[in-house]
Design an enzyme around this catalytic site. Structure first.
Site, PDB file in Angstrom:
ATOM      1  N   ASN A  11       0.849  -1.184   0.000  1.00 60.02           N
ATOM      2  CA  ASN A  11       0.000   0.000   0.000  1.00 60.02           C
ATOM      3  C   ASN A  11       0.896   1.250   0.000  1.00 60.02           C
ATOM      4  OD1 ASN A  11      -1.425   2.291   1.070  1.00 60.02           O
ATOM      5  ND2 ASN A  11      -3.077   0.927   1.670  1.00 60.02           N
ATOM      6  N   ASP A  13      -0.105   4.506  -0.166  1.00 61.82           N
ATOM      7  CA  ASP A  13      -0.813   5.752   0.169  1.00 61.82           C
ATOM      8  C   ASP A  13       0.093   6.794   0.814  1.00 61.82           C
ATOM      9  OD1 ASP A  13      -3.153   4.555  -0.638  1.00 61.82           O
ATOM     10  OD2 ASP A  13      -3.925   4.214   1.381  1.00 61.82           O
ATOM     11  N   HIS A  14       0.969   6.323   1.705  1.00 63.61           N
ATOM     12  CA  HIS A  14       1.691   7.311   2.504  1.00 63.61           C
ATOM     13  C   HIS A  14       2.898   7.918   1.792  1.00 63.61           C
ATOM     14  CE1 HIS A  14      -1.240   6.961   5.477  1.00 63.61           C
ATOM     15  NE2 HIS A  14      -1.032   5.681   5.656  1.00 63.61           N
ATOM     16  N   ARG A  22       3.744  18.958   0.989  1.00 65.01           N
ATOM     17  CA  ARG A  22       4.315  20.161   0.378  1.00 65.01           C
ATOM     18  C   ARG A  22       3.618  20.555  -0.923  1.00 65.01           C
ATOM     19  NH1 ARG A  22       9.318  21.807   2.688  1.00 65.01           N
ATOM     20  NH2 ARG A  22       8.869  21.549   4.890  1.00 65.01           N
ATOM     21  N   HIS A  47      -5.630   3.637  -1.701  1.00 67.58           N
ATOM     22  CA  HIS A  47      -6.955   4.033  -1.203  1.00 67.58           C
ATOM     23  C   HIS A  47      -7.246   5.451  -1.677  1.00 67.58           C
ATOM     24  CE1 HIS A  47      -9.686   4.395   2.650  1.00 67.58           C
ATOM     25  NE2 HIS A  47     -10.337   4.678   1.542  1.00 67.58           N
ATOM     26  N   ARG A  49      -9.422   8.279  -1.106  1.00 66.31           N
ATOM     27  CA  ARG A  49     -10.400   8.722  -0.105  1.00 66.31           C
ATOM     28  C   ARG A  49     -11.248   9.863  -0.638  1.00 66.31           C
ATOM     29  NH1 ARG A  49     -10.479   7.992   5.322  1.00 66.31           N
ATOM     30  NH2 ARG A  49      -9.200   6.284   6.059  1.00 66.31           N
ATOM     31  N   ARG A  53      -6.911  12.864   0.694  1.00 69.25           N
ATOM     32  CA  ARG A  53      -5.816  13.309   1.580  1.00 69.25           C
ATOM     33  C   ARG A  53      -4.469  12.716   1.168  1.00 69.25           C
ATOM     34  NH1 ARG A  53      -7.424  10.191   7.106  1.00 69.25           N
ATOM     35  NH2 ARG A  53      -9.415  11.147   6.643  1.00 69.25           N
ATOM     36  N   GLU A  74      -8.623   0.559  -2.946  1.00 67.24           N
ATOM     37  CA  GLU A  74      -9.478   0.606  -1.756  1.00 67.24           C
ATOM     38  C   GLU A  74     -10.447   1.761  -1.925  1.00 67.24           C
ATOM     39  OE1 GLU A  74      -7.137   0.939   1.742  1.00 67.24           O
ATOM     40  OE2 GLU A  74      -6.193  -0.991   1.467  1.00 67.24           O
ATOM     41  N   THR A 105      -8.334   3.751   8.233  1.00 69.02           N
ATOM     42  CA  THR A 105      -9.551   2.938   8.281  1.00 69.02           C
ATOM     43  C   THR A 105      -9.637   2.284   9.663  1.00 69.02           C
ATOM     44  OG1 THR A 105      -9.033   2.449   5.984  1.00 69.02           O
ATOM     45  CG2 THR A 105     -10.860   1.248   6.956  1.00 69.02           C
ATOM     46  N   GLU A 155     -11.068  -9.277   3.175  1.00 67.44           N
ATOM     47  CA  GLU A 155      -9.803  -8.903   3.803  1.00 67.44           C
ATOM     48  C   GLU A 155     -10.089  -8.735   5.295  1.00 67.44           C
ATOM     49  OE1 GLU A 155      -7.207  -6.100   1.878  1.00 67.44           O
ATOM     50  OE2 GLU A 155      -6.453  -5.379   3.804  1.00 67.44           O
ATOM     51  N   HIS A 192      -3.622  -4.353   7.844  1.00 66.03           N
ATOM     52  CA  HIS A 192      -3.721  -3.188   8.718  1.00 66.03           C
ATOM     53  C   HIS A 192      -2.838  -3.357   9.951  1.00 66.03           C
ATOM     54  CE1 HIS A 192      -5.230   0.510  10.433  1.00 66.03           C
ATOM     55  NE2 HIS A 192      -5.814   0.729   9.271  1.00 66.03           N
ATOM     56  N   GLY A 214       1.132  -1.264   4.384  1.00 60.47           N
ATOM     57  CA  GLY A 214       1.506   0.055   3.900  1.00 60.47           C
ATOM     58  C   GLY A 214       2.338   0.870   4.862  1.00 60.47           C
ATOM     59  N   HIS A 215       1.710   1.383   5.888  1.00 66.67           N
ATOM     60  CA  HIS A 215       2.331   2.404   6.738  1.00 66.67           C
ATOM     61  C   HIS A 215       3.703   1.989   7.252  1.00 66.67           C
ATOM     62  CE1 HIS A 215       2.948   4.712  10.480  1.00 66.67           C
ATOM     63  NE2 HIS A 215       2.444   5.690   9.762  1.00 66.67           N
TER      64      HIS A 215
HETATM   65  N1  PXP Z   1      -5.901  -3.006   4.217  1.00 62.26           N
HETATM   66  C1  PXP Z   1      -6.852  -2.038   4.250  1.00 62.26           C
HETATM   67  C2  PXP Z   1      -8.219  -2.384   3.801  1.00 62.26           C
HETATM   68  C3  PXP Z   1      -6.533  -0.722   4.659  1.00 62.26           C
HETATM   69  O1  PXP Z   1      -7.495   0.226   4.671  1.00 62.26           O
HETATM   70  C4  PXP Z   1      -5.197  -0.434   5.003  1.00 62.26           C
HETATM   71  C5  PXP Z   1      -4.831   0.968   5.382  1.00 62.26           C
HETATM   72  O2  PXP Z   1      -5.088   1.823   4.334  1.00 62.26           O
HETATM   73  C6  PXP Z   1      -4.253  -1.456   4.948  1.00 62.26           C
HETATM   74  C7  PXP Z   1      -4.632  -2.740   4.570  1.00 62.26           C
HETATM   75  C8  PXP Z   1      -2.809  -1.226   5.262  1.00 62.26           C
HETATM   76  O3  PXP Z   1      -2.672  -0.867   6.598  1.00 62.26           O
HETATM   77  P1  PXP Z   1      -1.273  -0.308   7.093  1.00 62.26           P
HETATM   78  O4  PXP Z   1      -1.040   0.976   6.363  1.00 62.26           O
HETATM   79  O5  PXP Z   1      -1.485  -0.135   8.565  1.00 62.26           O
HETATM   80  O6  PXP Z   1      -0.246  -1.354   6.771  1.00 62.26           O
END
Ligand code: PXP
Length: 242
Positions: A11, A13-14, A22, A47, A49, A53, A74, A105, A155, A192, A214-215
């Protein structure tokens, strides 16, 4: 049961969160997706959103156009997101609950309580050839509801396991949920809050086919680079399966 192959969806996203801090175009999440592919990721998860964001509409279009790996989009169960999914045609869509003020989430989707809202969305995505998964808590009621909705994949939300204070055996809940879902013929994913320290116990559950992470990986990339972080995660997943 014999453990099946376990895929890693990264993932990104971050990467977009940092870029958006920035307002420019660096770091580029699509470059991160290319690096994830080079490091052996099996898929990219992003994802989009409602408040944009992190990922933007343009990011999703570029991920579909420029990345060879399957994209798992997502999305909330809204008309806006359904239209975007149908336009971009990602490999998969994971339906997640979305609350405006949440940092990430927070809970699972109420597949049982929201049957009537979810049914047409699952149907339209599936009809377009997009593989649908529902992000749910490891609860029998939600698993049965996902099955009834005709989603081929669930999931399981591993957040409560990742943040557990030990008072509830969250790993046992995940294990039982994975068994029930597999017995109903569902493909089981999880994600997650997973990182190097806690991924092994989840990866060891033999019914799981995919983890989405992801994170932690994006954070670890600050220290070691994204490719090294992904390779280490994969090594830990494989060690847990061996
Ligand atoms: N799965 C889903 C459905 C999520 O919403 C997220 C967070 O966006 C993740 C997995 C990944 O979670 P994390 O960023 O904590 O690894």
């Amino acid at each position: 049961m014999t453990a099946r192959a376990l895929r890693l969806g990264v993932n990104i996203d971050h990467v977009a969160t940092i870029r958006n801090a920035r307002g420019g175009d660096h770091p580029d999440p699509i470059r991160a997706a290319h690096q994830a592919a080079a490091a052996g990721a099996d898929g990219i998860t992003a994802h989009l959103r409602e408040d944009r964001r992190h990922m933007t509409d343009a990011d999703i279009a570029r991920l579909v156009a420029e990345i060879d790996l399957p994209l798992n989009l997502e999305m909330a169960a809204t008309d806006e997101m359904l239209a975007i999914a149908l336009k971009n045609r990602p490999h998969a869509a994971c339906i997640v609950p979305e609350r405006r003020a949440e940092r990430t989430t927070e809970g699972g989707l109420d597949a049982a309580g929201k049957h009537n809202t979810l049914a047409p969305i699952v149907e339209r995505l599936s009809a377009a050839g997009i593989r649908v998964s529902l992000f749910i808590a490891p609860e029998p009621r939600q698993i049965e509801a996902a099955h009834k909705l005709g989603a081929p994949v669930i999931e399981l939300h591993t957040g409560p396991y990742a943040h557990s204070d030990g008072s509830v055996d969250e790993l046992a809940r995940l294990a039982e949920a994975a068994r029930l879902a597999a017995s109903l013929g569902l493909e089981v994913h999880a994600g997650h809050g997973l990182g190097f320290a806690n991924v092994g116990s989840v990866a060891a559950l033999p019914e799981l086919a995919e983890l989405n992470i992801g994170h932690f990986l994006i954070g670890e990339a600050v220290f070691t680079g994204l490719e090294a972080a992904i390779r280490e995660m994969r090594a830990r997943m494989e060690a847990a399966r061996a």
